[in-house]
Write an enzyme that holds these catalytic residues in place. Structure first.
Site, short mmCIF file in Angstrom:
data_model
loop_
_atom_site.label_atom_id
_atom_site.label_comp_id
_atom_site.label_asym_id
_atom_site.label_seq_id
_atom_site.Cartn_x
_atom_site.Cartn_y
_atom_site.Cartn_z
N LYS A 1 3.32 -15.39 2.24
CA LYS A 1 3.50 -16.11 0.97
C LYS A 1 4.99 -16.37 0.85
O LYS A 1 5.66 -15.93 -0.10
CB LYS A 1 2.94 -15.25 -0.18
CG LYS A 1 2.92 -15.94 -1.53
CD LYS A 1 1.87 -17.03 -1.65
CE LYS A 1 1.99 -17.72 -2.99
NZ LYS A 1 1.14 -18.94 -3.09
N TYR B 1 0.82 -1.21 0.00
CA TYR B 1 0.00 0.00 0.00
C TYR B 1 0.86 1.27 0.00
O TYR B 1 0.45 2.30 -0.49
CB TYR B 1 -0.90 0.05 1.25
CG TYR B 1 -2.21 -0.69 1.11
CD1 TYR B 1 -2.25 -2.02 0.70
CD2 TYR B 1 -3.41 -0.06 1.41
CE1 TYR B 1 -3.46 -2.69 0.60
CE2 TYR B 1 -4.62 -0.73 1.31
CZ TYR B 1 -4.64 -2.04 0.90
OH TYR B 1 -5.83 -2.70 0.80
N ASP C 1 -2.73 -18.42 0.38
CA ASP C 1 -3.75 -19.13 -0.41
C ASP C 1 -4.41 -20.23 0.42
O ASP C 1 -5.63 -20.41 0.38
CB ASP C 1 -3.16 -19.67 -1.73
CG ASP C 1 -1.81 -20.36 -1.56
OD1 ASP C 1 -1.26 -20.35 -0.44
OD2 ASP C 1 -1.32 -20.92 -2.55
N ASP D 1 -12.28 -9.28 4.34
CA ASP D 1 -13.57 -9.29 3.63
C ASP D 1 -14.12 -10.72 3.58
O ASP D 1 -15.30 -10.96 3.80
CB ASP D 1 -13.43 -8.75 2.20
CG ASP D 1 -13.69 -7.26 2.11
OD1 ASP D 1 -13.43 -6.55 3.11
OD2 ASP D 1 -14.17 -6.78 1.05
N ASP E 1 -6.29 -7.10 4.07
CA ASP E 1 -7.43 -6.45 3.43
C ASP E 1 -8.33 -7.50 2.79
O ASP E 1 -9.55 -7.52 2.99
CB ASP E 1 -6.93 -5.46 2.37
CG ASP E 1 -8.08 -4.83 1.60
OD1 ASP E 1 -9.05 -4.39 2.26
OD2 ASP E 1 -8.03 -4.80 0.36
C1 IPM Z 1 -10.39 -1.45 4.10
C2 IPM Z 1 -10.66 -0.83 2.75
C3 IPM Z 1 -9.53 0.12 2.39
C4 IPM Z 1 -8.25 -0.68 2.36
C5 IPM Z 1 -9.74 0.88 1.06
C6 IPM Z 1 -11.01 1.68 1.08
C7 IPM Z 1 -8.56 1.74 0.72
O1 IPM Z 1 -10.86 -1.81 1.80
O2 IPM Z 1 -10.27 -0.70 5.09
O3 IPM Z 1 -10.32 -2.68 4.19
O4 IPM Z 1 -7.92 -1.31 1.33
O5 IPM Z 1 -7.54 -0.69 3.36
MG MG Z 2 -10.91 -3.80 2.59
#
Ligand code: IPM
Ligand code: MG
Length: 374
Positions: A191, A141, A223, A251, A247
């Site tokens: 990884k 990032y 993975d 999710d 990240d």
């Molecule tokens: C998160 C989001 C952010 C990230 C985006 C919006 C930049 O997806 O906080 O997980 O990738 O960190």
């Molecule tokens: Mg995110």
């Protein structure tokens, strides 16, 4: 206690969930005799539109002087042009970096009432209780060079994944210390079969582990970790990983809890506030959800639970944090749910229910707090 909380509502449903959380915090302050000074500052797309910057200097300054920062969400289709020089997400990355909040804690614990809202079988997720510790201020990032340019008649681009030993060491320590307060297991995700940064990561985590002989350490390749999160989610306690893996996997992990809308996060670093505690950044893990913005149906729980984490970590108000978490749990148990959770309550109704659950025996102060959001 007197505390200054800077609020960054941002874009999409951000302002709605932050407003809901502010009324909950006011109710908590009232009940426990605290004063929370809450002030809104622009970040993200709205800040680009109004101030030509995704993180104006005065917003950053206010955050640096605050005891804690509460953020809604940033981004939306109107700012999505990949060639735009200014993007809402730049504001988010910059505030994380400037506040030095290198550890992003994302707990996942499905509520018993909501097991059916997960795409996974209820018996698989019933005992899930894990915390992701995502490295937040380094890795791909932030690594340099990061750019796009023309060469030999075509466009090229580069991103750089970097880690230093000390960046890995500090987050590894945090993960092991958290594990000691829980089931004493750390899963480190990398990884290492491909990436040099991952080989450094694995080496340093293994070294740090020696200082915590009472904690079990497991290494997983990213993975495989993606697979095991679905196959054996209840086997995890603390999972620690680098920025981008974290990240993506968080999710995925949010689906264990049914909806992303319920998931809070706390980002902590070394900077201290005037109570001698970490000046954290607290945000739900969901995005700005532009498709439902302005309709009053956003789920405020992710942000409200982030505020509970703020009470605990930045303000040291453990009892208040637990009271708020219980109020949310009871509200969910009562079946007062927004549409993303399969219910039909709107943001306001859900927030009001949470405020009412805060006060077992209602006092005039409570009624007044509840009024403010009616
Ligand atoms: C998160 C989001 C952010 C990230 C985006 C919006 C930049 O997806 O906080 O997980 O990738 O960190
Ligand atoms: Mg995110």
């Amino acid at each position: 206690m007197k505390a200054t909380i800077v609020c960054l509502p941002g874009d999409g449903i951000g302002p709605e969930v932050v407003r809901a959380t502010q009324s909950v915090l006011e109710a908590v302050a009232d009940a426990f005799g605290h004063t929370f000074e809450m002030e809104d500052y622009p970040i993200g797309g709205i800040a680009i539109d109004q101030f030509q910057s995704p993180l104006p200097d005065f917003t950053l300054q206010a955050c640096q002087n605050a005891d804690a920062v509460l953020l809604g969400a940033v981004g939306g289709p109107q700012w999505d042009d990949p060639d735009a020089p200014l993007r809402p997400e730049q504001g988010l990355l910059k505030i994380r970096k400037e506040l030095g909040v290198y550890a992003n804690l994302r707990p996942v614990k499905p509520h018993p009432r909501l097991l059916h809202t997960s795409p996974l079988k209820p018996e698989k997720i019933a005992n899930v209780d894990l915390i992701f510790v995502r490295e937040l201020t380094s890795g791909v990032y932030f690594g340099q060079p990061k750019r796009r340019w023309m060469e030999a008649g075509e466009e090229r681009a580069v991103d750089t994944m970097t880690y230093t030993e000390s960046e890995v060491r500090r987050i590894a320590h945090l993960a092991f210390q958290l594990a000691r307060q829980r089931r004493r297991k750390v899963t480190s995700i990398d990884k290492a079969n491909v990436l040099e940064t991952s080989r450094l990561w694995r080496k340093v985590v293994t070294e740090v582990a020696r200082e915590y002989p009472d904690v079990t350490l497991e290494h997983l390749l990213v993975d495989a970790a993606a697979m095991y999160l679905i196959q054996r989610p209840s086997s995890f306690d603390i999972l620690v990983t680098e920025n981008m893996f974290g990240d993506i996997l968080t999710d995925e992990a949010s689906m264990l809890a049914g909806s992303m809308g319920n998931m809070p996060s706390a980002s902590l670093g070394e900077q201290q506030n005037r109570h001698g505690r970490p000046r954290g950044l607290y945000e739900p893990i969901h995005g700005s959800a532009p498709d439902i913005a302005g309709k009053g149906m956003a789920n405020p729980v992710g942000t409200i639970l982030s505020a509970a984490l703020m009470l605990r970590h930045s303000l040291g108000l453990e009892e208040e944090a637990q009271t708020l978490e219980r109020a949310v749990e009871e509200t969910l148990s009562l079946g007062i749910l927004t549409p993303d959770l399969g219910g039909s309550a709107n943001t306001e109704a859900m927030t009001r229910a949470i405020i009412e659950q805060l006060a077992p025996s209602r006092s005039p102060a409570w009624d007044q707090a509840a009024q403010t959001i009616r």
